[in-house]
Enzyme design. Structure first.
Site, PDB file in Angstrom:
ATOM      1  N   HIS A 189       0.840  -1.208   0.000  1.00  0.00           N
ATOM      2  CA  HIS A 189       0.000   0.000   0.000  1.00  0.00           C
ATOM      3  C   HIS A 189       0.872   1.255   0.000  1.00  0.00           C
ATOM      4  O   HIS A 189       0.628   2.194  -0.760  1.00  0.00           O
ATOM      5  CB  HIS A 189      -0.875   0.065   1.266  1.00  0.00           C
ATOM      6  CG  HIS A 189      -1.941  -0.976   1.367  1.00  0.00           C
ATOM      7  ND1 HIS A 189      -2.111  -1.748   2.490  1.00  0.00           N
ATOM      8  CD2 HIS A 189      -2.918  -1.353   0.503  1.00  0.00           C
ATOM      9  CE1 HIS A 189      -3.154  -2.552   2.321  1.00  0.00           C
ATOM     10  NE2 HIS A 189      -3.652  -2.345   1.118  1.00  0.00           N
ATOM     11  N   LYS A 224     -16.907  -6.499   4.398  1.00  0.00           N
ATOM     12  CA  LYS A 224     -15.849  -7.186   5.140  1.00  0.00           C
ATOM     13  C   LYS A 224     -15.958  -6.894   6.625  1.00  0.00           C
ATOM     14  O   LYS A 224     -16.363  -5.797   7.008  1.00  0.00           O
ATOM     15  CB  LYS A 224     -14.478  -6.673   4.677  1.00  0.00           C
ATOM     16  CG  LYS A 224     -14.157  -6.978   3.234  1.00  0.00           C
ATOM     17  CD  LYS A 224     -12.785  -6.424   2.888  1.00  0.00           C
ATOM     18  CE  LYS A 224     -12.434  -6.662   1.434  1.00  0.00           C
ATOM     19  NZ  LYS A 224     -11.178  -6.032   1.027  1.00  0.00           N
ATOM     20  N   ARG A 284      -2.062  -6.031  -8.451  1.00  0.00           N
ATOM     21  CA  ARG A 284      -1.036  -7.041  -8.204  1.00  0.00           C
ATOM     22  C   ARG A 284      -1.097  -8.128  -9.265  1.00  0.00           C
ATOM     23  O   ARG A 284      -0.285  -8.188 -10.153  1.00  0.00           O
ATOM     24  CB  ARG A 284      -1.237  -7.661  -6.804  1.00  0.00           C
ATOM     25  CG  ARG A 284      -0.817  -6.731  -5.689  1.00  0.00           C
ATOM     26  CD  ARG A 284      -1.394  -7.154  -4.379  1.00  0.00           C
ATOM     27  NE  ARG A 284      -2.836  -6.989  -4.385  1.00  0.00           N
ATOM     28  CZ  ARG A 284      -3.619  -7.236  -3.349  1.00  0.00           C
ATOM     29  NH1 ARG A 284      -3.113  -7.712  -2.241  1.00  0.00           N
ATOM     30  NH2 ARG A 284      -4.913  -7.029  -3.418  1.00  0.00           N
ATOM     31  N   SER A 342      -2.890  -7.515   3.083  1.00  0.00           N
ATOM     32  CA  SER A 342      -3.164  -7.339   4.508  1.00  0.00           C
ATOM     33  C   SER A 342      -3.455  -8.683   5.164  1.00  0.00           C
ATOM     34  O   SER A 342      -3.061  -8.927   6.309  1.00  0.00           O
ATOM     35  CB  SER A 342      -4.370  -6.417   4.702  1.00  0.00           C
ATOM     36  OG  SER A 342      -4.105  -5.144   4.193  1.00  0.00           O
TER      37      SER A 342
HETATM   38  P1  ADP Z   1      -9.871  -2.874  -0.796  1.00  0.00           P
HETATM   39  O1  ADP Z   1     -10.660  -3.600   0.253  1.00  0.00           O
HETATM   40  O2  ADP Z   1     -10.528  -1.606  -1.248  1.00  0.00           O
HETATM   41  O3  ADP Z   1      -9.406  -3.721  -1.945  1.00  0.00           O
HETATM   42  P2  ADP Z   1      -7.167  -2.951   0.207  1.00  0.00           P
HETATM   43  O4  ADP Z   1      -6.690  -2.325   1.470  1.00  0.00           O
HETATM   44  O5  ADP Z   1      -7.146  -4.427   0.119  1.00  0.00           O
HETATM   45  O6  ADP Z   1      -8.593  -2.343  -0.019  1.00  0.00           O
HETATM   46  O7  ADP Z   1      -6.324  -2.376  -1.014  1.00  0.00           O
HETATM   47  C1  ADP Z   1      -6.265  -0.999  -1.287  1.00  0.00           C
HETATM   48  C2  ADP Z   1      -5.539  -0.796  -2.601  1.00  0.00           C
HETATM   49  O8  ADP Z   1      -4.178  -1.201  -2.484  1.00  0.00           O
HETATM   50  C3  ADP Z   1      -6.093  -1.624  -3.769  1.00  0.00           C
HETATM   51  O9  ADP Z   1      -5.964  -0.860  -4.954  1.00  0.00           O
HETATM   52  C4  ADP Z   1      -5.187  -2.814  -3.828  1.00  0.00           C
HETATM   53  O10 ADP Z   1      -5.154  -3.400  -5.105  1.00  0.00           O
HETATM   54  C5  ADP Z   1      -3.863  -2.153  -3.476  1.00  0.00           C
HETATM   55  N1  ADP Z   1      -2.906  -3.090  -2.926  1.00  0.00           N
HETATM   56  C6  ADP Z   1      -3.059  -3.955  -1.899  1.00  0.00           C
HETATM   57  N2  ADP Z   1      -1.928  -4.637  -1.675  1.00  0.00           N
HETATM   58  C7  ADP Z   1      -1.030  -4.203  -2.592  1.00  0.00           C
HETATM   59  C8  ADP Z   1       0.329  -4.559  -2.919  1.00  0.00           C
HETATM   60  N3  ADP Z   1       0.981  -5.487  -2.248  1.00  0.00           N
HETATM   61  N4  ADP Z   1       0.926  -3.887  -3.938  1.00  0.00           N
HETATM   62  C9  ADP Z   1       0.250  -2.947  -4.636  1.00  0.00           C
HETATM   63  N5  ADP Z   1      -1.024  -2.577  -4.395  1.00  0.00           N
HETATM   64  C10 ADP Z   1      -1.658  -3.202  -3.399  1.00  0.00           C
END
Ligand code: ADP
Length: 167
Positions: A17, A41, A90, A128
């Site tokens: 992130h 979620k 990803r 996460s």
């Molecule tokens: P959501 O529940 O909205 O998907 P996340 O917290 O899982 O929220 O992800 C927020 C953003 O960060 C999304 O665009 C996701 O694709 C991106 N993201 C999550 N992990 C990574 C990572 N390891 N590398 C790049 N982008 C990521």
């Protein structure tokens, strides 16, 4: 002044992130990282905890602000007058969900464009949920999360696991 929104659950924030947020901060005058909490979620961390983790981790990036929002991303974009939503991609499996979200936002608020940034290859498989799983079993999560928050995450999740074991 160009403004980008980086929305997400951030449950908790990872280095993946943070990589996307830092890159967005180089592309736009200002960036708002917003913890969204309307999804189906059930998160491991409260909105306040997730907000605090992000605040600590982006303290060194002057053009990044942190916020929370309960509602539709399109409404938040309209509220802030955002030029873009920046999301990280990803693997291919991210694509369908991201594309659907981008199209929905576009139909509700076409003034805000969605931009996808490819994940850094180092964080390609980082999520996460991976961090939560490792922390719950007491293993070191420092390779995966910003150093400012690693201990807090570890203590919180490891402690929770121990409570479950007792309860
Ligand atoms: P959501 O529940 O909205 O998907 P996340 O917290 O899982 O929220 O992800 C927020 C953003 O960060 C999304 O665009 C996701 O694709 C991106 N993201 C999550 N992990 C990574 C990572 N390891 N590398 C790049 N982008 C990521």
């Amino acid at each position: 002044m160009s403004l980008a929104i980086c929305p997400g659950s951030f449950d908790p924030l990872t280095l993946g992130h943070l990589d996307i947020i830092s890159r967005a901060a180089r592309m736009f005058d200002s960036v708002v990282v917003v913890v969204m909490f309307n999804s189906g979620k059930s998160p491991a961390f409260t909105v306040e905890e997730r907000y605090a983790f992000i605040r600590k981790s982006v303290a060194g990036i002057p053009n990044v602000e942190v916020d929370t929002y309960e509602g539709l991303l399109a409404d938040y974009c309209a509220l802030r007058g955002a030029d873009a939503v920046v999301r990280g991609l990803r693997v291919m499996s991210d694509f369908e969900y991201e594309f659907q979200m981008a199209l929905t936002n576009n139909s509700l608020h076409p003034q805000t464009e969605t931009i996808f940034l490819p994940a850094n290859r180092e964080y390609m498989f980082l999520s996460s949920s991976v961090v939560r799983e490792i922390a719950r079993f007491g293993r070191d999560i420092s390779p995966f999360v910003p150093p400012e928050i690693a201990l807090d995450i570890q203590a919180r999740l490891c402690g929770k696991e121990k409570q479950h074991e007792r309860g």
